[in-house]
Design a protein around this motif. Structure first.
Motif, PDB file in Angstrom:
ATOM      1  N   LEU A 287      -9.371  60.206  26.357  1.00 43.63           N
ATOM      2  CA  LEU A 287      -8.871  58.999  27.025  1.00 43.63           C
ATOM      3  C   LEU A 287      -8.969  57.784  26.115  1.00 43.63           C
ATOM      4  CD1 LEU A 287     -10.219  59.251  30.683  1.00 43.63           C
ATOM      5  CD2 LEU A 287      -7.830  59.064  29.986  1.00 43.63           C
ATOM      6  N   ALA A 288     -10.068  57.666  25.418  1.00 40.97           N
ATOM      7  CA  ALA A 288     -10.238  56.523  24.519  1.00 40.97           C
ATOM      8  C   ALA A 288      -9.204  56.558  23.400  1.00 40.97           C
ATOM      9  CB  ALA A 288     -11.652  56.521  23.942  1.00 40.97           C
ATOM     10  N   ALA A 289      -8.894  57.759  22.896  1.00 42.01           N
ATOM     11  CA  ALA A 289      -7.871  57.877  21.862  1.00 42.01           C
ATOM     12  C   ALA A 289      -6.508  57.455  22.407  1.00 42.01           C
ATOM     13  CB  ALA A 289      -7.820  59.311  21.341  1.00 42.01           C
ATOM     14  N   LEU A 290      -6.229  57.827  23.650  1.00 43.20           N
ATOM     15  CA  LEU A 290      -4.963  57.427  24.261  1.00 43.20           C
ATOM     16  C   LEU A 290      -4.902  55.924  24.500  1.00 43.20           C
ATOM     17  CD1 LEU A 290      -4.499  60.346  26.774  1.00 43.20           C
ATOM     18  CD2 LEU A 290      -2.892  59.724  24.980  1.00 43.20           C
ATOM     19  N   ALA A 292      -5.896  53.663  22.670  1.00 42.36           N
ATOM     20  CA  ALA A 292      -5.512  52.986  21.428  1.00 42.36           C
ATOM     21  C   ALA A 292      -4.016  53.080  21.154  1.00 42.36           C
ATOM     22  CB  ALA A 292      -6.286  53.578  20.259  1.00 42.36           C
ATOM     23  N   THR A 293      -3.309  53.971  21.854  1.00 47.83           N
ATOM     24  CA  THR A 293      -1.875  54.154  21.611  1.00 47.83           C
ATOM     25  C   THR A 293      -0.998  53.253  22.471  1.00 47.83           C
ATOM     26  OG1 THR A 293      -1.576  55.890  23.282  1.00 47.83           O
ATOM     27  CG2 THR A 293      -2.353  56.572  21.091  1.00 47.83           C
ATOM     28  N   GLY A 294      -1.595  52.603  23.491  1.00 52.19           N
ATOM     29  CA  GLY A 294      -0.806  51.770  24.384  1.00 52.19           C
ATOM     30  C   GLY A 294      -0.159  52.523  25.522  1.00 52.19           C
ATOM     31  N   VAL A 295      -0.471  53.830  25.668  1.00 52.74           N
ATOM     32  CA  VAL A 295       0.128  54.633  26.731  1.00 52.74           C
ATOM     33  C   VAL A 295      -0.415  54.242  28.100  1.00 52.74           C
ATOM     34  CG1 VAL A 295       0.271  56.984  27.657  1.00 52.74           C
ATOM     35  CG2 VAL A 295       0.624  56.578  25.225  1.00 52.74           C
ATOM     36  N   LEU A 296      -1.696  53.880  28.163  1.00 48.46           N
ATOM     37  CA  LEU A 296      -2.335  53.589  29.443  1.00 48.46           C
ATOM     38  C   LEU A 296      -2.103  52.138  29.858  1.00 48.46           C
ATOM     39  CD1 LEU A 296      -5.793  55.324  28.843  1.00 48.46           C
ATOM     40  CD2 LEU A 296      -3.730  56.301  29.851  1.00 48.46           C
ATOM     41  N   PRO A 297      -2.070  51.877  31.174  1.00 45.31           N
ATOM     42  CA  PRO A 297      -2.042  50.478  31.617  1.00 45.31           C
ATOM     43  C   PRO A 297      -3.309  49.761  31.181  1.00 45.31           C
ATOM     44  CG  PRO A 297      -2.431  51.978  33.469  1.00 45.31           C
ATOM     45  CD  PRO A 297      -2.066  52.829  32.286  1.00 45.31           C
ATOM     46  N   GLY A 298      -3.234  48.439  31.125  1.00 43.71           N
ATOM     47  CA  GLY A 298      -4.335  47.666  30.560  1.00 43.71           C
ATOM     48  C   GLY A 298      -5.674  47.943  31.193  1.00 43.71           C
ATOM     49  N   TRP A 299      -5.745  47.958  32.534  1.00 43.22           N
ATOM     50  CA  TRP A 299      -7.032  48.179  33.195  1.00 43.22           C
ATOM     51  C   TRP A 299      -7.586  49.557  32.867  1.00 43.22           C
ATOM     52  CZ3 TRP A 299      -7.687  52.309  36.388  1.00 43.22           C
ATOM     53  CH2 TRP A 299      -6.542  52.880  36.961  1.00 43.22           C
ATOM     54  N   PRO A 440      -6.554  72.256  18.180  1.00 41.87           N
ATOM     55  CA  PRO A 440      -6.681  71.084  19.024  1.00 41.87           C
ATOM     56  C   PRO A 440      -5.763  69.957  18.569  1.00 41.87           C
ATOM     57  CG  PRO A 440      -8.832  71.948  18.437  1.00 41.87           C
ATOM     58  CD  PRO A 440      -7.822  72.656  17.580  1.00 41.87           C
ATOM     59  N   GLU A 441      -5.211  69.279  19.526  1.00 42.92           N
ATOM     60  CA  GLU A 441      -4.398  68.103  19.257  1.00 42.92           C
ATOM     61  C   GLU A 441      -4.585  67.134  20.411  1.00 42.92           C
ATOM     62  OE1 GLU A 441      -0.201  69.530  21.226  1.00 42.92           O
ATOM     63  OE2 GLU A 441      -0.594  70.085  19.164  1.00 42.92           O
ATOM     64  N   ARG A 442      -4.202  65.903  20.204  1.00 40.33           N
ATOM     65  CA  ARG A 442      -4.368  64.935  21.270  1.00 40.33           C
ATOM     66  C   ARG A 442      -3.342  65.201  22.354  1.00 40.33           C
ATOM     67  NH1 ARG A 442      -3.397  60.311  18.792  1.00 40.33           N
ATOM     68  NH2 ARG A 442      -1.368  60.003  19.719  1.00 40.33           N
ATOM     69  N   PRO A 443      -3.754  65.402  23.610  1.00 46.62           N
ATOM     70  CA  PRO A 443      -2.786  65.608  24.682  1.00 46.62           C
ATOM     71  C   PRO A 443      -1.826  64.442  24.790  1.00 46.62           C
ATOM     72  CG  PRO A 443      -4.994  66.152  25.402  1.00 46.62           C
ATOM     73  CD  PRO A 443      -5.140  65.467  24.072  1.00 46.62           C
ATOM     74  N   ALA A 444      -0.587  64.764  25.187  1.00 45.25           N
ATOM     75  CA  ALA A 444       0.449  63.733  25.228  1.00 45.25           C
ATOM     76  C   ALA A 444       0.317  62.827  26.438  1.00 45.25           C
ATOM     77  CB  ALA A 444       1.820  64.399  25.223  1.00 45.25           C
ATOM     78  N   VAL A 445      -0.326  63.308  27.479  1.00 46.22           N
ATOM     79  CA  VAL A 445      -0.471  62.539  28.706  1.00 46.22           C
ATOM     80  C   VAL A 445      -1.932  62.493  29.072  1.00 46.22           C
ATOM     81  CG1 VAL A 445       0.239  62.343  31.110  1.00 46.22           C
ATOM     82  CG2 VAL A 445       1.819  63.309  29.441  1.00 46.22           C
ATOM     83  N   SER A 446      -2.375  61.406  29.666  1.00 48.34           N
ATOM     84  CA  SER A 446      -3.806  61.206  29.870  1.00 48.34           C
ATOM     85  C   SER A 446      -4.396  62.191  30.861  1.00 48.34           C
ATOM     86  CB  SER A 446      -4.058  59.777  30.380  1.00 48.34           C
ATOM     87  OG  SER A 446      -3.437  59.581  31.611  1.00 48.34           O
TER      88      SER A 446
END
Length: 449
Positions: A287-290, A292-299, A440-446
């Protein structure tokens, strides 16, 4: 894999480095196995005409890993894929996840929601290769809270519908009325659950911004635990935040899942009651890696980053108080099933010593699983559920590699044969077909947290 009643061949591993009860690998020693049970451990064991000798010099032997928190029925975080995949597709994906987990060295796995008694029993019968399973069937949540429409929204009524689509016989998993939690517990027990899983709090990705809130009152949680105890079943509780963890511990939970926000007074209560922490570091780091990508809403990004920053503190508080810590990968993505052992390295990075992390993955997990004091160890009288490594684990970073484990034994049978095993120990009916190594790779969706 054959049926579990088929006898295993007797053999002796010669000169192998064995993980001891302190979590350290000792000098080369011999391990004799017969009928799936360890009969002797020591240097220069005598020859046995009925056993096959195996040269295991420069190999490292440890108990199979016990993963105390995973979701084998989920292979993606993509909401569209989750919503459109058929039930049969999901079941076959579950079989692939089980095979990959076993090939990676997981010999026992506690599923925290999604896998039911039928999946457990198919593995036990040898119909499907996989770790020995304990299942909770579904996780119980308050209607409208975490685990209830938190990913897709109204119409798919909870994370359980995503972990495994609804089907005849699956018990209800949402609680709509005060006082009905014990009745929901009975429904899950009727479905054959080994554990009861309760969402005592919201999660990192709950729809409401702010800190995760308790979902049930202390009285409700205590009533649910009492009902489970009537039928001889333990309770695991997803709990984040001091109030929720405190209520879960006071109610009698056997283990706290995640435990972010653990405080010293609550940790002291956990230690006194013998409650185990299963911290599941991997999904929070995803989640923390995601974030950093801007995929997640700000909160959500802020909460994900704050949660990752709190992981080491949670481990430190638990460790200082003497709380038992067991490994849980929270694997619920096709890139994570088979990469479960990376959690060992992450536990070390979060503050455990290498021996503590190895014991969290073996003996402590076995104790929480209910396997008895001798389980999760290479010790006389224990079942030979074990893994072989070709290199000294050292700082444990080896477990981040998909090819870390080179041999897997389940009940004394080589389900992933090490290249040094003689043909007599490798029966075609025993061995899984080649299992693709997970990269292993970073999942595309949280992931849901």
């Amino acid at each position: 894999m054959p049926g579990r009643s088929e006898a295993a061949e007797a053999f002796v591993l010669r000169g192998v480095h064995v993980l001891d009860r302190t979590g350290r690998f000792g000098e080369p020693t011999d391990v004799a196995v017969g009928g799936g049970i360890i009969h002797a451990v020591g240097t220069r064991l005598g020859l046995d005409r009925d056993a096959v000798d195996v040269d295991a010099h420069d190999l490292w032997l440890m108990p199979g890993v016990v993963d105390c928190h995973a979701h084998v029925t989920q292979s993606t975080y993509d909401p569209f894929e989750l919503a459109t995949a058929s039930l049969s597709t999901r079941v076959l994906q579950t079989a692939a996840a089980l095979r990959a987990s076993l090939a990676a060295g997981v010999t026992h796995l506690r599923d925290a929601g999604g896998a039911d008694a039928g999946i457990r029993d198919a593995v036990s019968a040898g119909t499907v290769p996989g770790p020995r399973l304990a299942v909770s069937v579904v996780g119980l949540s308050r209607s409208g809270r975490h685990g209830d429409g938190a990913i897709i929204g109204p119409g798919l009524e909870s994370a359980e519908d995503l972990l495994m689509p609804d089907y005849p016989g699956r018990p209800p998993h949402t609680v709509t009325e005060a006082g009905s939690l014990p009745a929901s517990v009975r429904g899950i027990l009727r479905a054959g659950a080994d554990w009861i899983m309760i969402y005592a709090s919201g999660g990192v990705m709950s729809a409401r911004p702010g800190q995760p809130e308790p979902q049930f009152s202390p009285v409700e949680l205590a009533a649910a635990v009492a009902e489970a105890r009537r039928y001889g079943r333990p309770v695991m509780m997803h709990a984040l935040g001091e109030r929720s963890i405190e209520a879960a511990v006071a109610a009698g939970a056997r283990s706290i899942e995640h435990g972010i926000g653990l405080t010293e007074p609550v940790a002291a209560a956990m230690a006194a009651a013998g409650v185990t922490l299963v911290p599941t570091l991997s999904p929070y780091q995803d989640l923390a890696a995601l974030a950093a990508t801007g995929v997640l809403p700000g909160w959500a990004a802020d909460r994900a980053e704050a949660t990752e920053a709190a992981l080491a503190g949670t481990i430190a508080v638990a460790r200082a108080a003497g709380v038992p810590i067991a490994l849980g990968s929270d694997a619920r993505h096709r890139t994570r099933h088979g990469a479960n052992l990376a959690e060992i390295s992450r536990l070390r990075h979060a503050g455990l010593t290498p021996p503590e992390a190895l014991l969290a993955a073996t003996a402590t997990g076995a104790r929480l699983f209910g396997l008895g004091e001798g389980a999760g160890r290479i010790a006389v009288g224990s079942a030979f559920d074990a893994i072989l490594l070709d290199a000294d684990p050292g700082d444990l970073s080896i477990f981040e590699r998909p090819d870390a484990v080179s041999g897997v034994f389940l009940g004394g049978r080589a389900v992933l044969p090490h290249p040094r095993l003689p043909g007599k120990l490798v029966r075609p009916t025993m061995v899984m077909e080649e299992v693709p190594r997970i990269v292993p790779e970073r999942p595309a969706v949280s992931p849901p947290g």
